[in-house]
Design a protein around this motif. Structure first.
Motif, PDB file in Angstrom:
ATOM      1  N   TYR A 125       0.838  -1.209   0.000  1.00  0.00           N
ATOM      2  CA  TYR A 125       0.000   0.000   0.000  1.00  0.00           C
ATOM      3  C   TYR A 125       0.873   1.259   0.000  1.00  0.00           C
ATOM      4  CZ  TYR A 125      -2.465   3.883   2.158  1.00  0.00           C
ATOM      5  OH  TYR A 125      -2.937   5.144   2.449  1.00  0.00           O
ATOM      6  N   VAL A 126       1.864   1.306   0.877  1.00  0.00           N
ATOM      7  CA  VAL A 126       2.739   2.482   0.957  1.00  0.00           C
ATOM      8  C   VAL A 126       3.547   2.628  -0.332  1.00  0.00           C
ATOM      9  CG1 VAL A 126       4.664   3.556   2.201  1.00  0.00           C
ATOM     10  CG2 VAL A 126       2.893   2.344   3.477  1.00  0.00           C
ATOM     11  N   ALA A 127       4.056   1.494  -0.879  1.00  0.00           N
ATOM     12  CA  ALA A 127       4.881   1.543  -2.091  1.00  0.00           C
ATOM     13  C   ALA A 127       4.109   2.098  -3.291  1.00  0.00           C
ATOM     14  CB  ALA A 127       5.403   0.145  -2.414  1.00  0.00           C
ATOM     15  N   ILE A 128       2.808   1.817  -3.368  1.00  0.00           N
ATOM     16  CA  ILE A 128       2.015   2.241  -4.533  1.00  0.00           C
ATOM     17  C   ILE A 128       1.283   3.560  -4.276  1.00  0.00           C
ATOM     18  CG2 ILE A 128       0.012   1.622  -5.963  1.00  0.00           C
ATOM     19  CD1 ILE A 128       0.931  -1.312  -5.675  1.00  0.00           C
ATOM     20  N   CYS A 129       0.731   3.719  -3.091  1.00  0.00           N
ATOM     21  CA  CYS A 129      -0.096   4.906  -2.810  1.00  0.00           C
ATOM     22  C   CYS A 129       0.711   6.088  -2.271  1.00  0.00           C
ATOM     23  CB  CYS A 129      -1.200   4.543  -1.808  1.00  0.00           C
ATOM     24  SG  CYS A 129      -2.325   3.270  -2.408  1.00  0.00           S
ATOM     25  N   ASN A 130       1.877   5.823  -1.701  1.00  0.00           N
ATOM     26  CA  ASN A 130       2.688   6.915  -1.145  1.00  0.00           C
ATOM     27  C   ASN A 130       4.167   6.646  -1.407  1.00  0.00           C
ATOM     28  OD1 ASN A 130       3.242   9.261   0.217  1.00  0.00           O
ATOM     29  ND2 ASN A 130       2.040   8.733   2.036  1.00  0.00           N
ATOM     30  N   ILE A 224      -6.093  -0.537  -5.363  1.00  0.00           N
ATOM     31  CA  ILE A 224      -6.840  -0.598  -6.632  1.00  0.00           C
ATOM     32  C   ILE A 224      -7.328   0.796  -7.030  1.00  0.00           C
ATOM     33  CG2 ILE A 224      -8.958  -1.467  -7.708  1.00  0.00           C
ATOM     34  CD1 ILE A 224      -8.534  -4.041  -5.992  1.00  0.00           C
ATOM     35  N   ARG A 225      -7.818   1.554  -6.034  1.00  0.00           N
ATOM     36  CA  ARG A 225      -8.276   2.913  -6.320  1.00  0.00           C
ATOM     37  C   ARG A 225      -7.132   3.775  -6.857  1.00  0.00           C
ATOM     38  NH1 ARG A 225     -10.625   6.867  -1.694  1.00  0.00           N
ATOM     39  NH2 ARG A 225      -8.396   7.006  -1.266  1.00  0.00           N
ATOM     40  N   ALA A 226      -5.941   3.640  -6.226  1.00  0.00           N
ATOM     41  CA  ALA A 226      -4.775   4.426  -6.675  1.00  0.00           C
ATOM     42  C   ALA A 226      -4.315   3.998  -8.062  1.00  0.00           C
ATOM     43  CB  ALA A 226      -3.632   4.265  -5.669  1.00  0.00           C
ATOM     44  N   VAL A 227      -4.351   2.682  -8.333  1.00  0.00           N
ATOM     45  CA  VAL A 227      -3.912   2.164  -9.638  1.00  0.00           C
ATOM     46  C   VAL A 227      -4.840   2.638 -10.748  1.00  0.00           C
ATOM     47  CG1 VAL A 227      -3.669   0.053 -11.016  1.00  0.00           C
ATOM     48  CG2 VAL A 227      -2.676   0.154  -8.724  1.00  0.00           C
ATOM     49  N   ILE A 230      -4.052   5.932 -12.300  1.00  0.00           N
ATOM     50  CA  ILE A 230      -2.843   6.075 -13.107  1.00  0.00           C
ATOM     51  C   ILE A 230      -3.223   6.076 -14.583  1.00  0.00           C
ATOM     52  CG2 ILE A 230      -0.603   5.042 -13.700  1.00  0.00           C
ATOM     53  CD1 ILE A 230      -0.599   3.735 -10.921  1.00  0.00           C
ATOM     54  N   SER A 231      -2.776   7.093 -15.288  1.00  0.00           N
ATOM     55  CA  SER A 231      -3.152   7.211 -16.706  1.00  0.00           C
ATOM     56  C   SER A 231      -2.277   6.342 -17.608  1.00  0.00           C
ATOM     57  CB  SER A 231      -3.053   8.678 -17.152  1.00  0.00           C
ATOM     58  OG  SER A 231      -1.750   9.178 -16.889  1.00  0.00           O
ATOM     59  N   SER A 232      -1.001   6.208 -17.259  1.00  0.00           N
ATOM     60  CA  SER A 232      -0.078   5.420 -18.076  1.00  0.00           C
ATOM     61  C   SER A 232      -0.357   3.930 -17.935  1.00  0.00           C
ATOM     62  CB  SER A 232       1.369   5.711 -17.660  1.00  0.00           C
ATOM     63  OG  SER A 232       2.247   4.773 -18.236  1.00  0.00           O
ATOM     64  N   LYS A 234       1.549   1.480 -18.908  1.00  0.00           N
ATOM     65  CA  LYS A 234       2.766   0.789 -18.466  1.00  0.00           C
ATOM     66  C   LYS A 234       2.929   0.888 -16.954  1.00  0.00           C
ATOM     67  CE  LYS A 234       7.725   0.504 -19.420  1.00  0.00           C
ATOM     68  NZ  LYS A 234       8.868   1.097 -20.150  1.00  0.00           N
ATOM     69  N   ALA A 235       2.720   2.090 -16.411  1.00  0.00           N
ATOM     70  CA  ALA A 235       2.806   2.283 -14.961  1.00  0.00           C
ATOM     71  C   ALA A 235       1.706   1.509 -14.243  1.00  0.00           C
ATOM     72  CB  ALA A 235       2.716   3.768 -14.632  1.00  0.00           C
ATOM     73  N   HIS A 236       0.550   1.460 -14.880  1.00  0.00           N
ATOM     74  CA  HIS A 236      -0.606   0.702 -14.380  1.00  0.00           C
ATOM     75  C   HIS A 236      -0.224  -0.773 -14.201  1.00  0.00           C
ATOM     76  CE1 HIS A 236      -4.711  -0.953 -14.406  1.00  0.00           C
ATOM     77  NE2 HIS A 236      -5.132   0.273 -14.148  1.00  0.00           N
ATOM     78  N   GLN A 237       0.392  -1.347 -15.241  1.00  0.00           N
ATOM     79  CA  GLN A 237       0.792  -2.756 -15.226  1.00  0.00           C
ATOM     80  C   GLN A 237       1.890  -3.016 -14.203  1.00  0.00           C
ATOM     81  OE1 GLN A 237      -0.850  -4.997 -17.147  1.00  0.00           O
ATOM     82  NE2 GLN A 237       0.251  -6.624 -16.091  1.00  0.00           N
ATOM     83  N   LYS A 238       2.845  -2.090 -14.118  1.00  0.00           N
ATOM     84  CA  LYS A 238       3.959  -2.243 -13.178  1.00  0.00           C
ATOM     85  C   LYS A 238       3.465  -2.240 -11.735  1.00  0.00           C
ATOM     86  CE  LYS A 238       8.404  -0.228 -11.856  1.00  0.00           C
ATOM     87  NZ  LYS A 238       9.358   0.894 -12.066  1.00  0.00           N
ATOM     88  N   ALA A 239       2.521  -1.352 -11.438  1.00  0.00           N
ATOM     89  CA  ALA A 239       1.966  -1.271 -10.083  1.00  0.00           C
ATOM     90  C   ALA A 239       1.253  -2.565  -9.702  1.00  0.00           C
ATOM     91  CB  ALA A 239       0.998  -0.090  -9.982  1.00  0.00           C
ATOM     92  N   LEU A 240       0.485  -3.124 -10.634  1.00  0.00           N
ATOM     93  CA  LEU A 240      -0.217  -4.377 -10.367  1.00  0.00           C
ATOM     94  C   LEU A 240       0.750  -5.545 -10.198  1.00  0.00           C
ATOM     95  CD1 LEU A 240      -3.311  -4.118 -12.746  1.00  0.00           C
ATOM     96  CD2 LEU A 240      -3.288  -3.923 -10.251  1.00  0.00           C
TER      97      LEU A 240
END
Length: 311
Positions: A125-130, A224-227, A230-232, A234-240
């Protein structure tokens, strides 16, 4: 009272049956059990070695993986040596003290593992949202403190279990239809009232698992809300992808844990050998697969494994 041979502190050993109804196949059953156990030990000790040896892996995420590896080793080792003695040599006896000790370690390590999985969800959560504050929020010292809190919680919640069982009276029947001393499997052997044991076991399960799963679900709903914001792509896939390994490990651990727990208490229609076999796989399969899942999904770990195996 004497007619029932009622003895609260009877020094007579308990008898662990192994897998009820499949005694003739014990030797064959021991093959996958011992194979899974060896793979589990190798994978988890390899993970501990890599993280300990490589300075670049001294990060919160890998410290959490080490905690998970230690709980995996603890879960399988608290059961398998005795289980294999039963399957190989028919050494079924276990003292009351040995049984209560095994019971404590099995359940305490299970609760500790749940705390580690919860902390790993918070880490994601911290790594993706903050992400900008990740290194200040989650330091190695803070992760170690969270691990100590999880250990303390496990001891405080589980210590009453063997203490409550030790107060129960046991009659002539001391045969436990299991490969290890599971709390309710032992309590059901009592010829006294074990309502307190049953109630306490349910309370611990719902408080610990319910609390941890609620916070894990909350963490992932925020992720999931933070992901989704994300508009990109590629960044979307990396976060997941950063969450995939944890989700796999979490689903595998909690599904097996809940099935084993609920069938022990409410699964009267399930054959004993099915329940006992599944209970053993719960203590073997996740510890075997966890280091493999993280090894495959984490590039840094793959690189370090390659560094030592391709020398």
């Amino acid at each position: 009272m004497a007619a029932f041979n009622l003895t609260t502190f009877d020094p007579s050993p308990f008898i662990l049956m192994g897998i009820p109804g499949l005694e003739a196949a014990h030797l064959w059953i021991s093959i996958p059990f011992s194979t899974f156990y060896i793979i589990s030990l190798f994978g988890n000790f390899m993970l501990l070695f890599l993280v300990g040896k490589e300075q670049t892996l001294h990060k919160p995420m890998y410290l959490l993986l080490c905690m998970l590896a230690l709980t995996d080793i603890g879960m399988s080792t608290s059961v398998m040596p005795k289980a294999l003695c039963i399957l190989w040599f028919n050494l079924n006896g276990i003292t009351m003290g040995g049984c209560l000790t095994q019971m404590f370690f099995i359940h305490a390590v299970s609760v500790m593992q749940s705390a580690v999985l919860l902390t790993m969800a918070f880490d994601r959560y911290v790594a993706i949202c903050n992400p900008l504050r990740y290194t200040t929020i989650l330091t190695n010292v803070r992760i170690a403190k969270l691990g100590l809190v999880g250990l303390t919680r496990a001891v405080l919640f589980i210590l009453p279990m063997p203490l409550l069982v030790s107060r129960l009276p046991f009659c002539a029947n001391r045969i436990i239809p299991h490969t290890y001393c599971e709390h309710m499997a032992v309590a059901k052997m009592s010829c006294g009232d074990f309502t307190v044991n049953r109630t306490y076991g349910l309370v611990v399960a719902f408080v610990v698992i319910g609390f941890d799963l609620t916070l894990i679900a909350l963490s992932y709903s925020l992720i999931i809300r933070a992901v989704l914001r994300i508009s990109s792509k590629k960044a979307h896939q990396k976060a997941l992808n950063t969450c995939t390994a944890h989700i796999c490990v979490m689903l595998m651990s909690y599904t097996a844990c809940l099935f084993t727990y609920l069938t022990q208490r409410f699964g009267q229609g399930i054959a004993s050998h099915v329940h006992v076999t599944f209970a053993n796989f719960y203590l073997l399969v996740p510890p075997m697969l966890n280091p493999i899942i993280y090894g495959v999904k984490t590039k840094e770990l793959r690189d370090k494994v390659g560094k030592y195996t391709c020398r």
